[in-house]
Design a protein around this motif. Sequence first.
Motif, PDB file in Angstrom:
ATOM      1  N   THR A   2       3.481  27.913   5.889  1.00 46.09           N
ATOM      2  CA  THR A   2       4.455  28.924   5.478  1.00 46.09           C
ATOM      3  C   THR A   2       4.016  29.611   4.194  1.00 46.09           C
ATOM      4  O   THR A   2       4.092  30.842   4.077  1.00 46.09           O
ATOM      5  N   ALA A   3       3.522  28.836   3.233  1.00 49.93           N
ATOM      6  CA  ALA A   3       3.053  29.409   1.969  1.00 49.93           C
ATOM      7  C   ALA A   3       1.850  30.320   2.205  1.00 49.93           C
ATOM      8  O   ALA A   3       1.736  31.387   1.602  1.00 49.93           O
ATOM      9  N   ARG A   4       0.957  29.927   3.090  1.00 44.94           N
ATOM     10  CA  ARG A   4      -0.240  30.738   3.370  1.00 44.94           C
ATOM     11  C   ARG A   4       0.141  32.051   4.058  1.00 44.94           C
ATOM     12  O   ARG A   4      -0.389  33.111   3.729  1.00 44.94           O
ATOM     13  N   VAL A   5       1.058  31.982   5.009  1.00 44.44           N
ATOM     14  CA  VAL A   5       1.520  33.191   5.690  1.00 44.44           C
ATOM     15  C   VAL A   5       2.167  34.142   4.687  1.00 44.44           C
ATOM     16  O   VAL A   5       1.921  35.350   4.706  1.00 44.44           O
ATOM     17  N   GLU A   6       2.972  33.611   3.792  1.00 46.75           N
ATOM     18  CA  GLU A   6       3.614  34.438   2.772  1.00 46.75           C
ATOM     19  C   GLU A   6       2.566  35.073   1.858  1.00 46.75           C
ATOM     20  O   GLU A   6       2.674  36.244   1.498  1.00 46.75           O
ATOM     21  N   GLN A   7       1.550  34.306   1.500  1.00 51.51           N
ATOM     22  CA  GLN A   7       0.477  34.849   0.662  1.00 51.51           C
ATOM     23  C   GLN A   7      -0.258  35.979   1.389  1.00 51.51           C
ATOM     24  O   GLN A   7      -0.560  37.010   0.800  1.00 51.51           O
ATOM     25  N   PHE A   8      -0.512  35.804   2.683  1.00 51.79           N
ATOM     26  CA  PHE A   8      -1.158  36.847   3.485  1.00 51.79           C
ATOM     27  C   PHE A   8      -0.308  38.110   3.488  1.00 51.79           C
ATOM     28  O   PHE A   8      -0.820  39.222   3.353  1.00 51.79           O
ATOM     29  N   ARG A   9       1.001  37.956   3.644  1.00 50.41           N
ATOM     30  CA  ARG A   9       1.894  39.119   3.655  1.00 50.41           C
ATOM     31  C   ARG A   9       1.875  39.842   2.315  1.00 50.41           C
ATOM     32  O   ARG A   9       1.884  41.074   2.268  1.00 50.41           O
ATOM     33  N   GLU A  10       1.855  39.088   1.221  1.00 50.60           N
ATOM     34  CA  GLU A  10       1.808  39.703  -0.104  1.00 50.60           C
ATOM     35  C   GLU A  10       0.511  40.489  -0.304  1.00 50.60           C
ATOM     36  O   GLU A  10       0.519  41.588  -0.868  1.00 50.60           O
ATOM     37  N   ILE A  11      -0.599  39.939   0.158  1.00 56.68           N
ATOM     38  CA  ILE A  11      -1.883  40.629   0.057  1.00 56.68           C
ATOM     39  C   ILE A  11      -1.838  41.923   0.867  1.00 56.68           C
ATOM     40  O   ILE A  11      -2.236  42.992   0.391  1.00 56.68           O
ATOM     41  N   MET A  12      -1.341  41.840   2.086  1.00 54.82           N
ATOM     42  CA  MET A  12      -1.273  43.023   2.928  1.00 54.82           C
ATOM     43  C   MET A  12      -0.337  44.067   2.332  1.00 54.82           C
ATOM     44  O   MET A  12      -0.632  45.264   2.380  1.00 54.82           O
ATOM     45  N   ASP A  13       0.784  43.643   1.755  1.00 51.03           N
ATOM     46  CA  ASP A  13       1.700  44.588   1.105  1.00 51.03           C
ATOM     47  C   ASP A  13       0.997  45.354  -0.012  1.00 51.03           C
ATOM     48  O   ASP A  13       1.189  46.563  -0.156  1.00 51.03           O
ATOM     49  N   GLN A  14       0.183  44.660  -0.795  1.00 50.42           N
ATOM     50  CA  GLN A  14      -0.550  45.325  -1.874  1.00 50.42           C
ATOM     51  C   GLN A  14      -1.495  46.385  -1.305  1.00 50.42           C
ATOM     52  O   GLN A  14      -1.567  47.504  -1.810  1.00 50.42           O
ATOM     53  N   ILE A  15      -2.201  46.033  -0.255  1.00 47.46           N
ATOM     54  CA  ILE A  15      -3.145  46.964   0.351  1.00 47.46           C
ATOM     55  C   ILE A  15      -2.407  48.164   0.927  1.00 47.46           C
ATOM     56  O   ILE A  15      -2.763  49.313   0.675  1.00 47.46           O
ATOM     57  N   VAL A  16      -1.352  47.905   1.689  1.00 51.13           N
ATOM     58  CA  VAL A  16      -0.591  48.986   2.319  1.00 51.13           C
ATOM     59  C   VAL A  16      -0.003  49.924   1.272  1.00 51.13           C
ATOM     60  O   VAL A  16      -0.073  51.144   1.405  1.00 51.13           O
ATOM     61  N   ASN A  17       0.554  49.394   0.210  1.00 52.06           N
ATOM     62  CA  ASN A  17       1.163  50.234  -0.819  1.00 52.06           C
ATOM     63  C   ASN A  17       0.135  51.119  -1.514  1.00 52.06           C
ATOM     64  O   ASN A  17       0.416  52.278  -1.830  1.00 52.06           O
ATOM     65  N   GLN A  18      -1.041  50.614  -1.754  1.00 49.42           N
ATOM     66  CA  GLN A  18      -2.068  51.412  -2.419  1.00 49.42           C
ATOM     67  C   GLN A  18      -2.687  52.425  -1.456  1.00 49.42           C
ATOM     68  O   GLN A  18      -3.066  53.518  -1.863  1.00 49.42           O
ATOM     69  N   ILE A  19      -2.765  52.098  -0.189  1.00 57.11           N
ATOM     70  CA  ILE A  19      -3.303  53.036   0.797  1.00 57.11           C
ATOM     71  C   ILE A  19      -2.415  54.265   0.888  1.00 57.11           C
ATOM     72  O   ILE A  19      -2.887  55.384   0.933  1.00 57.11           O
ATOM     73  N   LYS A  20      -1.128  54.089   0.899  1.00 61.32           N
ATOM     74  CA  LYS A  20      -0.200  55.207   1.022  1.00 61.32           C
ATOM     75  C   LYS A  20      -0.415  56.231  -0.084  1.00 61.32           C
ATOM     76  O   LYS A  20      -0.230  57.415   0.117  1.00 61.32           O
ATOM     77  N   VAL A  21      -0.810  55.758  -1.237  1.00 57.08           N
ATOM     78  CA  VAL A  21      -0.974  56.642  -2.386  1.00 57.08           C
ATOM     79  C   VAL A  21      -2.307  57.378  -2.352  1.00 57.08           C
ATOM     80  O   VAL A  21      -2.397  58.494  -2.825  1.00 57.08           O
ATOM     81  N   THR A  22      -3.342  56.798  -1.758  1.00 57.75           N
ATOM     82  CA  THR A  22      -4.684  57.328  -1.935  1.00 57.75           C
ATOM     83  C   THR A  22      -5.321  57.981  -0.715  1.00 57.75           C
ATOM     84  O   THR A  22      -6.348  58.612  -0.855  1.00 57.75           O
ATOM     85  N   ILE A  23      -4.772  57.842   0.464  1.00 58.05           N
ATOM     86  CA  ILE A  23      -5.394  58.443   1.649  1.00 58.05           C
ATOM     87  C   ILE A  23      -5.251  59.958   1.609  1.00 58.05           C
ATOM     88  O   ILE A  23      -4.203  60.485   1.310  1.00 58.05           O
ATOM     89  N   LYS A  24      -6.337  60.627   1.917  1.00 52.56           N
ATOM     90  CA  LYS A  24      -6.358  62.082   1.996  1.00 52.56           C
ATOM     91  C   LYS A  24      -6.791  62.471   3.407  1.00 52.56           C
ATOM     92  O   LYS A  24      -7.362  61.662   4.125  1.00 52.56           O
ATOM     93  N   PRO A  25      -6.544  63.712   3.813  1.00 47.12           N
ATOM     94  CA  PRO A  25      -6.906  64.116   5.183  1.00 47.12           C
ATOM     95  C   PRO A  25      -8.402  64.009   5.478  1.00 47.12           C
ATOM     96  O   PRO A  25      -8.783  63.715   6.591  1.00 47.12           O
ATOM     97  N   GLU A  26      -9.240  64.255   4.495  1.00 43.26           N
ATOM     98  CA  GLU A  26     -10.682  64.168   4.722  1.00 43.26           C
ATOM     99  C   GLU A  26     -11.148  62.724   4.508  1.00 43.26           C
ATOM    100  O   GLU A  26     -10.358  61.835   4.357  1.00 43.26           O
ATOM    101  N   GLU A  27     -12.429  62.525   4.502  1.00 44.71           N
ATOM    102  CA  GLU A  27     -12.985  61.178   4.289  1.00 44.71           C
ATOM    103  C   GLU A  27     -12.536  60.637   2.944  1.00 44.71           C
ATOM    104  O   GLU A  27     -12.578  61.330   1.936  1.00 44.71           O
ATOM    105  N   THR A  28     -12.132  59.395   2.953  1.00 42.78           N
ATOM    106  CA  THR A  28     -11.619  58.778   1.740  1.00 42.78           C
ATOM    107  C   THR A  28     -12.268  57.418   1.544  1.00 42.78           C
ATOM    108  O   THR A  28     -12.408  56.659   2.487  1.00 42.78           O
TER     109      THR A  28
END
Length: 90
Positions: A13-39
């Motif tokens: 359970t702790a490992r799954v929660e840690q995985f979710r936290e890592i993915m949340d960090q990645i997803v949140n930063q992706i939303k801010v930085t993706i552009k229509p062209e190559e990124t």
Amino acid sequence: MNGEVAMNQAQLTARVEQFREIMDQIVNQIKVTIKPEETSMELTLSPEHLGKVNLSITSKDGVMTAQLLTETQLAKEAIESQIHVLKDTL
């Protein structure tokens, strides 16, 4: 024996929660930085011992391709286990 099962379940359970936290960090930063062209981007996960993730996204002829490179095995496992979240976000 029941104590071991409870401990393993708690660890899982702790490992799954840690995985979710890592993915949340990645997803949140992706939303801010993706552009229509190559990124390309590099982000550092928190806590720092999780290392950096390099993300390169290209879009060509209507096909989007993402390449993720991780510094740590834990970050790699987190991304692999939550890849559906990342696909839905992109």
